[in-house]
Write a protein that holds these residues in place. Sequence first.
Motif, PDB file in Angstrom:
ATOM      1  N   LEU A   1       0.834  -1.194   0.000  1.00 55.31           N
ATOM      2  CA  LEU A   1       0.000   0.000   0.000  1.00 55.31           C
ATOM      3  C   LEU A   1       0.871   1.248   0.000  1.00 55.31           C
ATOM      4  O   LEU A   1       1.785   1.381   0.812  1.00 55.31           O
ATOM      5  CB  LEU A   1      -0.900   0.020   1.236  1.00 55.31           C
ATOM      6  N   LEU A   2       0.572   2.123  -0.926  1.00 52.26           N
ATOM      7  CA  LEU A   2       1.192   3.438  -0.954  1.00 52.26           C
ATOM      8  C   LEU A   2       0.102   4.450  -0.661  1.00 52.26           C
ATOM      9  O   LEU A   2      -1.041   4.294  -1.114  1.00 52.26           O
ATOM     10  CB  LEU A   2       1.806   3.730  -2.318  1.00 52.26           C
ATOM     11  N   ILE A   3       0.452   5.482   0.085  1.00 49.23           N
ATOM     12  CA  ILE A   3      -0.516   6.523   0.409  1.00 49.23           C
ATOM     13  C   ILE A   3       0.087   7.866   0.026  1.00 49.23           C
ATOM     14  O   ILE A   3       1.174   8.220   0.486  1.00 49.23           O
ATOM     15  CB  ILE A   3      -0.872   6.529   1.906  1.00 49.23           C
ATOM     16  N   ARG A   4      -0.634   8.572  -0.830  1.00 49.09           N
ATOM     17  CA  ARG A   4      -0.219   9.924  -1.205  1.00 49.09           C
ATOM     18  C   ARG A   4      -1.164  10.878  -0.496  1.00 49.09           C
ATOM     19  O   ARG A   4      -2.379  10.820  -0.684  1.00 49.09           O
ATOM     20  CB  ARG A   4      -0.295  10.113  -2.715  1.00 49.09           C
ATOM     21  N   VAL A   5      -0.629  11.743   0.342  1.00 54.81           N
ATOM     22  CA  VAL A   5      -1.438  12.673   1.134  1.00 54.81           C
ATOM     23  C   VAL A   5      -1.416  14.045   0.471  1.00 54.81           C
ATOM     24  O   VAL A   5      -0.347  14.578   0.176  1.00 54.81           O
ATOM     25  CB  VAL A   5      -0.904  12.786   2.579  1.00 54.81           C
ATOM     26  N   VAL A   6      -2.614  14.587   0.259  1.00 51.26           N
ATOM     27  CA  VAL A   6      -2.752  15.915  -0.339  1.00 51.26           C
ATOM     28  C   VAL A   6      -3.553  16.778   0.625  1.00 51.26           C
ATOM     29  O   VAL A   6      -4.628  16.374   1.080  1.00 51.26           O
ATOM     30  CB  VAL A   6      -3.468  15.837  -1.709  1.00 51.26           C
ATOM     31  N   ARG A   7      -3.020  17.946   0.931  1.00 54.04           N
ATOM     32  CA  ARG A   7      -3.737  18.905   1.785  1.00 54.04           C
ATOM     33  C   ARG A   7      -4.806  19.573   0.945  1.00 54.04           C
ATOM     34  O   ARG A   7      -4.549  19.986  -0.181  1.00 54.04           O
ATOM     35  CB  ARG A   7      -2.737  19.937   2.320  1.00 54.04           C
ATOM     36  N   THR A   8      -6.022  19.662   1.493  1.00 51.24           N
ATOM     37  CA  THR A   8      -7.123  20.336   0.812  1.00 51.24           C
ATOM     38  C   THR A   8      -7.573  21.515   1.669  1.00 51.24           C
ATOM     39  O   THR A   8      -7.109  21.678   2.797  1.00 51.24           O
ATOM     40  CB  THR A   8      -8.314  19.382   0.589  1.00 51.24           C
ATOM     41  N   GLY A   9      -8.501  22.300   1.152  1.00 55.54           N
ATOM     42  CA  GLY A   9      -9.004  23.446   1.900  1.00 55.54           C
ATOM     43  C   GLY A   9      -9.691  23.061   3.193  1.00 55.54           C
ATOM     44  O   GLY A   9      -9.670  23.806   4.169  1.00 55.54           O
ATOM     45  N   SER A  10     -10.284  21.869   3.230  1.00 55.70           N
ATOM     46  CA  SER A  10     -11.030  21.453   4.423  1.00 55.70           C
ATOM     47  C   SER A  10     -10.358  20.331   5.212  1.00 55.70           C
ATOM     48  O   SER A  10     -10.907  19.852   6.194  1.00 55.70           O
ATOM     49  CB  SER A  10     -12.432  20.998   4.016  1.00 55.70           C
ATOM     50  N   GLY A  11      -9.195  19.893   4.775  1.00 61.76           N
ATOM     51  CA  GLY A  11      -8.535  18.806   5.491  1.00 61.76           C
ATOM     52  C   GLY A  11      -7.502  18.115   4.625  1.00 61.76           C
ATOM     53  O   GLY A  11      -6.583  18.741   4.120  1.00 61.76           O
ATOM     54  N   HIS A  12      -7.689  16.803   4.419  1.00 64.22           N
ATOM     55  CA  HIS A  12      -6.729  16.002   3.670  1.00 64.22           C
ATOM     56  C   HIS A  12      -7.439  15.000   2.760  1.00 64.22           C
ATOM     57  O   HIS A  12      -8.528  14.542   3.068  1.00 64.22           O
ATOM     58  CB  HIS A  12      -5.818  15.219   4.627  1.00 64.22           C
TER      59      HIS A  12
ATOM     60  N   LYS B   1      -1.369  -6.895   6.261  1.00 61.21           N
ATOM     61  CA  LYS B   1       0.014  -6.443   6.162  1.00 61.21           C
ATOM     62  C   LYS B   1       0.127  -4.914   6.055  1.00 61.21           C
ATOM     63  O   LYS B   1       1.091  -4.329   6.543  1.00 61.21           O
ATOM     64  CB  LYS B   1       0.628  -7.092   4.920  1.00 61.21           C
ATOM     65  N   SER B   2      -0.862  -4.280   5.441  1.00 61.62           N
ATOM     66  CA  SER B   2      -0.741  -2.852   5.156  1.00 61.62           C
ATOM     67  C   SER B   2      -1.592  -1.941   6.041  1.00 61.62           C
ATOM     68  O   SER B   2      -1.414  -0.724   5.996  1.00 61.62           O
ATOM     69  CB  SER B   2      -1.082  -2.589   3.689  1.00 61.62           C
ATOM     70  N   THR B   3      -2.489  -2.497   6.841  1.00 62.61           N
ATOM     71  CA  THR B   3      -3.317  -1.623   7.674  1.00 62.61           C
ATOM     72  C   THR B   3      -2.488  -0.746   8.623  1.00 62.61           C
ATOM     73  O   THR B   3      -2.870   0.408   8.848  1.00 62.61           O
ATOM     74  CB  THR B   3      -4.382  -2.406   8.470  1.00 62.61           C
ATOM     75  N   PRO B   4      -1.355  -1.217   9.158  1.00 61.20           N
ATOM     76  CA  PRO B   4      -0.568  -0.320  10.010  1.00 61.20           C
ATOM     77  C   PRO B   4      -0.092   0.935   9.267  1.00 61.20           C
ATOM     78  O   PRO B   4       0.050   2.001   9.871  1.00 61.20           O
ATOM     79  CB  PRO B   4       0.611  -1.178  10.464  1.00 61.20           C
ATOM     80  N   VAL B   5       0.133   0.821   7.973  1.00 56.79           N
ATOM     81  CA  VAL B   5       0.558   1.979   7.178  1.00 56.79           C
ATOM     82  C   VAL B   5      -0.561   3.021   7.162  1.00 56.79           C
ATOM     83  O   VAL B   5      -0.334   4.201   7.426  1.00 56.79           O
ATOM     84  CB  VAL B   5       0.928   1.558   5.735  1.00 56.79           C
ATOM     85  N   LEU B   6      -1.783   2.579   6.866  1.00 54.93           N
ATOM     86  CA  LEU B   6      -2.923   3.505   6.839  1.00 54.93           C
ATOM     87  C   LEU B   6      -3.179   4.092   8.218  1.00 54.93           C
ATOM     88  O   LEU B   6      -3.342   5.307   8.365  1.00 54.93           O
ATOM     89  CB  LEU B   6      -4.175   2.802   6.324  1.00 54.93           C
ATOM     90  N   LEU B   7      -3.206   3.255   9.235  1.00 51.33           N
ATOM     91  CA  LEU B   7      -3.524   3.747  10.577  1.00 51.33           C
ATOM     92  C   LEU B   7      -2.448   4.689  11.107  1.00 51.33           C
ATOM     93  O   LEU B   7      -2.756   5.671  11.791  1.00 51.33           O
ATOM     94  CB  LEU B   7      -3.764   2.575  11.522  1.00 51.33           C
ATOM     95  N   GLY B   8      -1.199   4.435  10.775  1.00 48.78           N
ATOM     96  CA  GLY B   8      -0.132   5.352  11.167  1.00 48.78           C
ATOM     97  C   GLY B   8      -0.306   6.713  10.528  1.00 48.78           C
ATOM     98  O   GLY B   8      -0.119   7.752  11.170  1.00 48.78           O
ATOM     99  N   CYS B   9      -0.695   6.710   9.276  1.00 49.32           N
ATOM    100  CA  CYS B   9      -0.933   7.960   8.560  1.00 49.32           C
ATOM    101  C   CYS B   9      -2.113   8.707   9.176  1.00 49.32           C
ATOM    102  O   CYS B   9      -2.056   9.915   9.408  1.00 49.32           O
ATOM    103  CB  CYS B   9      -1.192   7.654   7.089  1.00 49.32           C
ATOM    104  N   VAL B  10      -3.183   7.993   9.470  1.00 48.36           N
ATOM    105  CA  VAL B  10      -4.377   8.612  10.058  1.00 48.36           C
ATOM    106  C   VAL B  10      -4.068   9.160  11.451  1.00 48.36           C
ATOM    107  O   VAL B  10      -4.503  10.265  11.795  1.00 48.36           O
ATOM    108  CB  VAL B  10      -5.547   7.599  10.105  1.00 48.36           C
ATOM    109  N   GLU B  11      -3.312   8.427  12.237  1.00 49.05           N
ATOM    110  CA  GLU B  11      -2.946   8.914  13.568  1.00 49.05           C
ATOM    111  C   GLU B  11      -2.128  10.197  13.476  1.00 49.05           C
ATOM    112  O   GLU B  11      -2.297  11.109  14.279  1.00 49.05           O
ATOM    113  CB  GLU B  11      -2.189   7.832  14.337  1.00 49.05           C
ATOM    114  N   HIS B  12      -1.271  10.286  12.483  1.00 42.98           N
ATOM    115  CA  HIS B  12      -0.493  11.503  12.274  1.00 42.98           C
ATOM    116  C   HIS B  12      -1.408  12.668  11.874  1.00 42.98           C
ATOM    117  O   HIS B  12      -1.231  13.786  12.350  1.00 42.98           O
ATOM    118  CB  HIS B  12       0.566  11.261  11.197  1.00 42.98           C
ATOM    119  N   LEU B  13      -2.374  12.387  11.016  1.00 39.36           N
ATOM    120  CA  LEU B  13      -3.289  13.441  10.549  1.00 39.36           C
ATOM    121  C   LEU B  13      -4.259  13.886  11.631  1.00 39.36           C
ATOM    122  O   LEU B  13      -4.774  14.999  11.577  1.00 39.36           O
ATOM    123  CB  LEU B  13      -4.088  12.958   9.341  1.00 39.36           C
ATOM    124  N   GLU B  14      -4.496  13.024  12.598  1.00 39.05           N
ATOM    125  CA  GLU B  14      -5.437  13.348  13.667  1.00 39.05           C
ATOM    126  C   GLU B  14      -5.060  14.658  14.348  1.00 39.05           C
ATOM    127  O   GLU B  14      -5.918  15.448  14.731  1.00 39.05           O
ATOM    128  CB  GLU B  14      -5.467  12.207  14.687  1.00 39.05           C
TER     129      GLU B  14
END
Length: 108
Positions: free
Chosen positions: A8-19, A30-43
């Motif tokens: 899993l690759l995640i490309r994060v883009v900042r938008t006017g209302s969030g991400h 295998k890849s859920t920790p990647v998504l959850l780590g990203c979400v925890e950072h964005l929180e």
Amino acid sequence: MEDTQLPLLIRVVRTGSGHRLHLIGELDQKSTPVLLGCVEHLEAATGDRTVLDCGHLSFIDARGLSALLYAQALLGESGVSLELAEPTPMLRRILAVTGLAEVLPVVH
């Protein structure tokens, strides 16, 4: 031989209302920790909306669905909504069959 392919690759883009997170590849055990780590950072980041762009998600299993629900709950605690965009036909079917289409909003 070691598996060096990233599921899993995640490309994060900042938008006017969030991400907007573009998910590319497979969302599974295998890849859920990647998504959850990203979400925890964005929180902790600013914004009131996070959109998961699922147009390039090639596979999702039960762990992946659980990760989506966990991400929604985690962000919701901070007042941030989680929405899905561009779900593949496979993901639309899974959401419908599991009843999660009523829980995880899809935006256009």
